[in-house]
Write an enzyme that holds these catalytic residues in place. Sequence first.
Site, PDB file in Angstrom:
ATOM      1  N   GLU A   1      -4.297  -8.939   0.822  1.00  0.00           N
ATOM      2  CA  GLU A   1      -4.975  -8.736   2.109  1.00  0.00           C
ATOM      3  C   GLU A   1      -6.475  -8.844   1.889  1.00  0.00           C
ATOM      4  O   GLU A   1      -7.028  -8.150   1.019  1.00  0.00           O
ATOM      5  CB  GLU A   1      -4.645  -7.361   2.719  1.00  0.00           C
ATOM      6  CG  GLU A   1      -3.369  -7.361   3.513  1.00  0.00           C
ATOM      7  CD  GLU A   1      -3.003  -6.003   4.094  1.00  0.00           C
ATOM      8  OE1 GLU A   1      -3.886  -5.338   4.666  1.00  0.00           O
ATOM      9  OE2 GLU A   1      -1.822  -5.635   3.967  1.00  0.00           O
TER      10      GLU A   1
ATOM     11  N   GLU B   1       0.829  -1.214   0.000  1.00  0.00           N
ATOM     12  CA  GLU B   1       0.000   0.000   0.000  1.00  0.00           C
ATOM     13  C   GLU B   1       0.858   1.256   0.000  1.00  0.00           C
ATOM     14  O   GLU B   1       0.610   2.206   0.765  1.00  0.00           O
ATOM     15  CB  GLU B   1      -0.948  -0.009   1.207  1.00  0.00           C
ATOM     16  CG  GLU B   1      -1.895  -1.191   1.215  1.00  0.00           C
ATOM     17  CD  GLU B   1      -2.906  -1.155   2.361  1.00  0.00           C
ATOM     18  OE1 GLU B   1      -2.804  -0.293   3.246  1.00  0.00           O
ATOM     19  OE2 GLU B   1      -3.818  -2.002   2.351  1.00  0.00           O
TER      20      GLU B   1
HETATM   21  C1  GAL Z   1      -4.120  -2.593   5.636  1.00  0.00           C
HETATM   22  C2  GAL Z   1      -2.611  -2.564   5.833  1.00  0.00           C
HETATM   23  C3  GAL Z   1      -2.195  -3.460   6.956  1.00  0.00           C
HETATM   24  C4  GAL Z   1      -3.057  -3.193   8.163  1.00  0.00           C
HETATM   25  C5  GAL Z   1      -4.499  -3.409   7.835  1.00  0.00           C
HETATM   26  C6  GAL Z   1      -5.370  -3.164   9.063  1.00  0.00           C
HETATM   27  O1  GAL Z   1      -4.528  -1.527   4.885  1.00  0.00           O
HETATM   28  O2  GAL Z   1      -1.938  -2.966   4.679  1.00  0.00           O
HETATM   29  O3  GAL Z   1      -0.856  -3.247   7.268  1.00  0.00           O
HETATM   30  O4  GAL Z   1      -2.830  -1.899   8.537  1.00  0.00           O
HETATM   31  O5  GAL Z   1      -4.838  -2.521   6.802  1.00  0.00           O
HETATM   32  O6  GAL Z   1      -6.704  -3.246   8.789  1.00  0.00           O
END
Ligand code: GAL
Length: 909
Positions: A600, A507
Site C-alpha cells: 500500500e 496489517e
Molecule cells: C490502510 C489499510 C487499508 C485502508 C487504508 C486507508 O492502513 O490497510 O485497508 O484502510 O489504510 O487509508
Amino acid sequence: MRVKNRLSVLVLLMCCALFACQCSQLETASTRERILFNEDWKFYKYESVEQADSLIYDIRPAIGEVMDNKDADSRPTAPVQMETKQIVLKPWVLPTANKFIKDDANKHRRPHGNPGSDFAFVQADFDDSSWERVDLPQDWAIKGPFQVGWNSEVGGGMGRLPCNGVAWYRKKFLVPQSDHGKSIFLDIDGAMSYAMVWLNGSLIGGWPYGYNSWRLDLSDYLRFGEENQLAIRVDNPNHSARWYSGGGIYRNVWLTKTNKIHVGQWGTYITTSQVSEEKANVHVEVTIDNDLLENVSVACVTEIYPVDCNKQEVVPIGLLLQKVKIKGKQSATIKESVIIDHPQLWNPLPKGEAHLYQAITTVMQNGKILDVYETNFGIRKIEFDADTGVLINGEYIKLKGVNQHHDLGALGAAFNSRAAERQLEILRDMGCNAIRMAHNPPAPELLDLADRMGFVVIDEIFDSWEKKKTPHDFHLIFPEWSEPDARSFIRRDRNHPSVIIWSFGNEVGEQYDGKKGAKVGKRLYDILKEEDPSRPTITAMNFAKPYMELPAVADFIGLNYQGEGIRQDTFFNGVDRIRTKPQYDAFHQEFPNKVIISTETASAFSSRGVYLFPVTSKTSSYVRNGIGGDTNRQQVSSYELYAVDFGSSADKVFKSLETHPFVAGEFVWTGFDYLGEPTPYYLSRSCYSGIIDLAGFKKDRYYLYQAHWRDNYPMVHILPHWDWPDRVGKITPVHVFTSGDEVELFFNDKSLGKKKKKKYEYRLRWDNIIYEPGEIKAVAYKNGKVWAEERMKTTGEAAQLMAEVDRKVIKADGKDLAFISVKVCDKNDLLKVNALHRISFSMEGPGEIVATDNGDPTDMESFASTSRKAFSGRCLVVVKGIKGQEGTMVVKAESDGLKPARIIVRTEK
Ligand code: GAL
C-alpha cells in the site's frame, strides 16, 4: 504418457486422433452440467436485527460503544471470549469445511438433530408470495437509504448503507427423475455473510466468510422428479468490516450436476516449469471424487488447447492419459506432465499478449465418458529477485499497481462483469498493470478478466486473524475457519496466470505480538504452501519492523506506507500513533533475499474537481481544515498533494520508489474510490483515496500516474479549472502533469516560460499565478520536441448537457451495462466544473436505468434515483437491456434551463 519432444508430440497427436475416434464411439450422453442458478429467488429481510429469528450461527460479542471512525492504522485488539448455552447452528455448518481441513482429527461431524426444520421459512408450503422476487447477484443494501449523521446504525466505516441484517432467500426448483444417481451441488461464489442453507427442511450446511466461494452437496437431500425447496439464511453483522461489505448473495450461484465419479471441486491444479519461447513443461494434477460407495477404476485424459480455438477442428497440443483406482467415497489425485513446444506465453501489461490455454479433462469408465472439466491456464515464467523485482518471461516489470475493494460504486457489491471490466480498462489506460485484491478474494470472474487483460494480481484473503479491527470481523470465526478459508481460497484461484502472489494478511494485529503473532502467521503460511508451492506469499505490514518476528514468516516483504515513512512531519511530534522512518533500506538489509513490494502506498485524498486554497508548498501533506481539506464541505483538494496522516502524495512515493530500485513496485491505495471508510470525513458515504472517483470519473491524480507510468504516451494535463470569478487578483497555482520532460505555460497567450522536470520531480508548478479569466495553455516537450498540448479556458454560462457512452451496443442479456457520462457545458462544449445542476434521466426502449452517481463522497441520494445533482459538472447513469429483447434504448438527460442530451444504445442478442 509423456511427450518429450516435437516428434513425440506428433506421435501423440496420432494417438490422440485414435483416441478421438474411440471417443466418438463412447457414450457421451450426460456429463457435467453447470447451470446458472441466479434467477427467480424470493427474498425477505427482517426490518431489524432484533426482529430476526433465533437461528443463529453463533453468538457474537456486544458492540459496546465502538465508533467506526477509527484511523485505519489503529492498533487491533484482542478478541472478546464468548460462551453460551443457547443453541447455535455452528455445529451443523462446520462440516461444510471438511474438504478443506487436512487433518482428519480436526474434521467436523454433523451432530444429531435438524435445527430449524420446524421454522416456517424453510417449509415448502410456506407462502412467500409477498416476498420480493429477486435475481442474483443481489446486494440488498445498495439502494439505501443512506443513514446520515454521527449516530447512525451503519456508520461511515461501512458506507452508511443498510448492509447489516438478517435475510432469507427461497427458491423452488425441479430436479428431473433422470438426474437420480447423479451428484448435485449448490455452488455459491459469495454470500455476505454467515450463510446457512436448508433444503427440503433440512439444514445442510453453510459458510460464514462472505468472500469465499463454497459448495454444498445437495444429493442426499433432493427429491428427484419433484419440486425442491431451498432456503438460505444470510446474516451480515454490523461492524464486520472497515469498508462497505454489501449484503446478501452478491455473486453467482450455480447448480452443478455430475456423475457420481467426477472431477472434484476446483479439482485441477496446473503449473508450468522450464518455460521459454521454445518449450514449457505443463504439470497437471487432477483430483477425481468417487461419490459412490464402491471402489472404481477410471481413465482420465487431459487435452490442452489454445483457449479460444474451435476444439472440434483442432488437435490438442498436449495430451495426458492415466488410469486410477478410487476407493468408495474417496478421492484420488493423478499427476502428469507434458512438454508443449513453442508455447504462446502469457505476457502481462503493458505488452498484454496474455495468451491462455484450456485443459479439457475427461474422466472415462468402461467406454463411457463420465465427466468433462475445463480449466483455463497460462504459461509464463516468473522470476523474483530481491534486487530487481519481478521478471515475467524474462522481461522486468515494475509493479504499477492499485488496491481495489470489491464494490462497484453505485452498483454495490453485486458482481457485474462489465462493471469490473470497465474499471480494469480505465486502470489499464492509466498504465496500471497490477491489482491487489484488498483485502479478500474477489469474484472469480474478476480473475478471469485479469487473466485475459494481462493484469498481475496479489490475491489476498484476510484483513484480520485472531485479533480484531472491528468487533464483528473475521476474528470471530478465525479458530474454525482460517484453515478451510485459506485452503479453498487457493484451490479456487491457483490456476489463474494473473495471480502471482498470495497474501494472507493485511496489517494484522499479530504484527504487534512477537513470536506469538508470528506463529499464527506461520500456520497460515504453511497451509498456503501446501496448497500451492508454486507461488510466493506475502503479508502487508504497516507496523512490523525488520527486527520483529512477523516479517520473517512470509516469502516476501509487503510494506504499507513504511517505505516512505509514517507521520514523519514535525506536526505529529508527540502524537501517540505509528511514527516510522522510511523502511525500505532497513528491510532490504535485514532480508537481502526477500523481494520487497509496497503493498500500500499513498492513500492520498482528493475530491474530483474541487480545488482548495492556499496550496501547500510541500510535495506531500496531511489533510486538515484549511490544509487541503474543507470540513464544511467535507471535500479534499484536487491539487493532489494531500494524504491520510500515515500516507504520502503520489509524488513522494514515486521518489522513494525511484531511489530504492530494488523495491518491486507499488500498489496505490486505491485505484477507485470505494464505499465506506470515508477518512477524513466520517459523515460521508465513500472514501477519497481513489485515483478515479466512485462513478469512474478520473481525478487529476489519474494524469499524474499516467504521466509517470506511461512515459511513452504523449499527454499533458493542467489543473485547476479556470473558472474562478471570486479569485480575480488572487494567487491560483497551476500545476501540470506530463509524460514529457519540459513544459511551456502560456497565460492569455503570454509565455510564462519553460520549466523542466528535475530529477525526482513529477509535476511542474507555477505557484504564483494571479488569477484572471482567460486561457491557460501548456505545451509539453520531450527531448526538445513538442510532445502534447492542453488548454484550460474560462467558460461561459451553462448552456447544455453533453453525454457520451462507453459502448454503443450492449448485449440484451439483462446483465450487460452501458455507462453514460453526462456533463454540464457552456455553448462551446466546455465543461463547467463548478456546475451543480440537478439532472433527470429517463429512458425509452427495451432497457432500464440501473443506477446514477456523480462521484461525490457526500451525496446521500440513493444510487437508484433517476435524478441527481451534478458534482463538479458531471453525472453518471448506468443502463442495461432487458433479457432477450433486442432494440434501441434512448436515454435522455435533462436539466432546467439547459439543452438536454440524448444517447442511443442498441441491445443485441
Ligand atoms: C490502510 C489499510 C487499508 C485502508 C487504508 C486507508 O492502513 O490497510 O485497508 O484502510 O489504510 O487509508
